[in-house]
Structures are given as C-alpha cells and as structure tokens.
Design an enzyme around this catalytic site. Structure first.
Site, PDB file in Angstrom:
ATOM      1  N   THR A 187       0.941  -1.291  -0.025  1.00  0.00           N
ATOM      2  CA  THR A 187       0.067  -0.135   0.102  1.00  0.00           C
ATOM      3  C   THR A 187       0.742   1.120   0.187  1.00  0.00           C
ATOM      4  O   THR A 187       0.358   2.323   0.253  1.00  0.00           O
ATOM      5  CB  THR A 187      -0.948  -0.024   1.338  1.00  0.00           C
ATOM      6  OG1 THR A 187      -0.090  -0.026   2.372  1.00  0.00           O
ATOM      7  CG2 THR A 187      -1.920  -1.234   1.306  1.00  0.00           C
ATOM      8  N   LYS A 188       2.161   1.246   0.055  1.00  0.00           N
ATOM      9  CA  LYS A 188       2.912   2.225   0.143  1.00  0.00           C
ATOM     10  C   LYS A 188       3.275   3.044  -1.046  1.00  0.00           C
ATOM     11  O   LYS A 188       2.752   2.915  -2.311  1.00  0.00           O
ATOM     12  CB  LYS A 188       4.385   1.938   1.118  1.00  0.00           C
ATOM     13  CG  LYS A 188       4.127   1.484   2.121  1.00  0.00           C
ATOM     14  CD  LYS A 188       3.751   2.292   3.243  1.00  0.00           C
ATOM     15  CE  LYS A 188       3.113   1.767   4.627  1.00  0.00           C
ATOM     16  NZ  LYS A 188       3.967   0.741   5.508  1.00  0.00           N
TER      17      LYS A 188
END
Ligand SMILES: *Cc1c(COP(=O)(O)O)cnc(C)c1O
Length: 411
Positions: free
Chosen positions: A197-198
C-alpha cells in the site's frame, strides 16, 4: 495483502466499490519480474545492486541497502548504532506496531511519545516533554507520518541527541523533502517500505539509506546472516564457496524479483507523486465545503509525500468516526485508520506498565476522530467525485437524523 481489503459487496450500491488501497504495478515492473523469474537467478543478485543504486540516486544518499521490509530496516539500523542492551529509544505512540517491535527485537527499550494534534506525529514540544518526564534517552526513531516532513534536526535537539543517534521511519516518506533535502540522508539511517500500500509498492520490501559507510557495511552484513560482504555472489559461476560470519545476522535480504519490480516502479514514481499532490489539493477543495470534517495539515516548507490523506470527524459532522467508516462502507467506499495508538494494544500496555508512568492525552483525543480515506494514484477523477458525493450524502443524512429522532420523540 488480504487484510486491508474487504471483499463484501454492499447490497445497496450498484456502483463498483472504491477500495481503500490498490497497488499499481507498472508494465515495466511486470516485464522485469518475468525476465528475472526466467533468468535462473531469483534471490539477491545484480538486480538488487542496481535497485540500490537507483534508489540511492533518487534520495541523494551515499549508500542504499535493500532489505525484506521497513520493519527489518529499522531493527538493523538501530543495531548499527551499537547501543547497550536495554538503551532507551523514543518513538511515536501513533505508529505502526512493527516499527516498535523493531526496537524491542534490537534489544532496546521503546519509550512512546505523544503527538501533535495537527500533524499526528511527535514534534519538538512533545519530545522535550517526554524527556522531561522519563529522563534522558539514548536514541530516537522519527516518523514522517502520512509523508509530512518531520523536522528531524529540531526533534533531535529537543531529545538531547546528536543526529547520529536518530533513525528515521520513512515508511510513508519516499518522496518527502525536509526543507530542500529529500528524506534519506538527514539522520544516521533512513528506513523505507515498499509494502503493497505504500507510495512505491513492490508487495514487500524495504531500504536503508545512509551517508555513513560504517552503518552501510554493518547493515549489508546483518541483513544476510552476518556473512562477509557480497555473500550472495558465492553461488555465481566460478565464485568461491568460503564465507565468514562476523556478527549475529538475520535473514532480511531482498530478492532480485522484488528489486526488478522496484526498478520498474521507480520509472513512474515521480508521476505518481504528482498525482498524489493533485489529489490532496482536490480532496482539500471538496473537504472545505463539508461541516465537521478537518483535513490534514500542509507543511510550511519541504514537500509532503501524501502517502495518506487523514481526516478528523468532528462532533459537528453529526456521527462518530466508527459510524462514518461503517456507513461509508455501506455506500461502497472503504476507509482505514492510521493508527490505533500503541498504548491501546495489550502488548504495549504491558510494556508501559514496567516504565515510569506516561500519558498520551493528544493521541487519546485524536484517535476516535481519525479516518484515512482511499488515496492512491489510480484513483480517477470520477472516483474522487463519487467518494466525495458519498461523504456529502453521509453528512446530509447525519444532519437530518437528530431532527428525525426529535420528531419520533414528539410524535
Ligand atoms: C508500513 C509501515 C511500517 C512497516 O513497513 P514494512 O515494510 O511492512 O515492514 C513501519 N512504519 C510505518 C509507519 C508504516 O506505516
């Protein structure tokens, strides 16, 4: 990465869900990973060396050491400081649990610090206050929450520490600038995450950057069993079989498959960051028209990496945070919360019980209000419109409800 995604489809909405997160893997990254998978060399190797070079160039660091996660990066970076066992390490009470587990597994003692209500991370005042209460600390892990630039130097001074005793948790901060400097060289070691998700998603992975060649050499060794330099080369054709083990290492190397994906992703990184900046501006405009929602703070200087867009649901909104999230989910929009303050978790509660009494009034006040909205480069303008229409609708229905409740009482 199953956990942040909810797979239930709402009965009420015919429109597609807006997931909280969606990893974008570029065509270049997909092709590069296929090439590496077919190459016969899939673990740490030449792709990792290239990815380290590319990443060091991006942030302007002398050294970059690729590892399996940001959590491993923090543990290795702290061990590189060679502090005595049980030395005290200050960090935010509002962070990801892994960042504090890393302190524990490095044999050190975490000291949690309260946050600033605007930036949702510690500042020089909360740090100085904590040091006054718990006494001197030996090191500090500074978080750039959501990608907001933390004033690393100011915070080190407030903690009474030289920058050589500071490690940065830059899991949210690929692309953050403090002043005019990219995050990556401001402290002893900076730790990045490439979790799904980064901002630079690989799936899993991390990076340590530093200008200190001792820290770099130590990290290179510890990440792969403490083996002597370039241990990965021992299976190359013609390479020798002998290696030395000089420190107690861990298994935290990055594979060439991950590195190839990372290099392919880097080609799009600055475009993705531009999109995040544009989304933050668009979200701010929409949010300013809704009573009872407070938006994230913008930095006076430097550059925000906009990893997360965190809003605070205030009483005027008409419903609380938990209901905001569950009703938005019914409308097909998934949110998350960053983070549950660590002193609310049983493990850290036990740990705190062994330390000088501390309280975290700001984290306690802010936690029931915070929501992270879906926020990623793949969010289209139509999705942005839809997301904010759903929030508008939610606000309107919340505003009507007290009157309805009154009608029911008087009827
Ligand atoms: C995601 C995250 C981490 C951990 O990153 P991993 O690469 O999953 O180990 C650490 N700190 C913060 C603040 C994070 O959000």
């Amino acid at each position: 990465m199953g956990w942040p995604l909810k797979l239930v489809q709402p009965e009420s909405s015919s429109q597609p869900r807006i997931p909280f997160a969606k990893a974008e893997i570029s065509a270049e990254a997909q092709a590069a990973s296929a090439r590496v998978l077919a190459s016969g060399w899939i673990t740490t190797g030449p792709e990792v060396v290239e990815f380290e070079r590319d990443f060091a160039a991006l942030v302007g660091a002398e050294h970059a050491i690729a590892v399996s996660s940001c959590t491993a990066a923090i543990e290795i970076a702290l061990r590189a400081l060679r502090l005595p066992r049980g030395a005290k390490v200050l960090t935010s009470v509002m962070t990801f649990c892994g960042a504090v587990h890393a302190i524990v597994h490095a044999g050190l003692e975490p000291v949690l610090v309260d946050i600033n209500a605007g930036t949702l991370m510690p500042d020089a005042d909360t740090v100085a206050d904590a040091v006054r209460r718990v006494g001197p600390v030996d090191a500090m892990v500074v978080i750039h929450f959501a990608g907001f630039p933390a004033p690393v130097e100011e915070m080190a001074a407030a903690a009474g520490l030289p920058l050589s005793r500071v490690v940065e948790d830059a899991a949210h901060a690929v692309g953050t600038k403090v002043g005019t400097d990219w995050v990556g060289t401001l402290s002893a070691a900076t730790c990045f995450s490439f979790y799904a998700t980064k901002n630079l998603p690989i799936g899993e992975g991390g990076m340590i950057t530093t200008d200190d060649s001792d820290v770099a050499a130590y990290a290179r060794q510890v990440r792969i069993h403490g083996m002597s330099h370039d241990a990965w080369k021992r299976y190359l054709p013609g390479a020798g079989w002998r290696y030395g083990v000089e420190v107690a290492g861990i298994k935290a190397n990055m594979t060439d498959v991950q590195a190839a994906i990372g290099r392919g992703q880097l080609q799009h990184f600055l475009d993705w960051q531009d999109r995040r900046q544009g989304l933050a501006e668009a979200f701010d405009r929409r949010l300013s028209r809704i009573a009872g929602l407070t938006g994230p703070q913008w930095p006076d200087q430097g550059l925000h990496a906009w990893h997360l867009y965190v809003v605070q649901v205030m009483p005027e909104f008409g419903i609380g945070r938990d209901e905001f999230i569950s009703r938005l989910a019914e409308r097909g929009v998934d949110c998350s919360v960053h983070f549950i303050p660590l002193h609310h978790q049983p493990y850290f509660e036990q740990l705190l019980a062994t330390q000088a009494p501390q309280s975290f009034p700001v984290a306690d006040a802010v936690f029931p209000r915070i929501v992270s909205l879906p926020f990623y480069p793949g969010l289209t303008d139509d999705m942005v419109d839809r997301l904010w229409e759903e929030i508008d609708g939610l606000r309107e229905s919340a505003a009507r409800e007290p009157r309805l409740a009154q009608l029911r009482v008087t009827a």
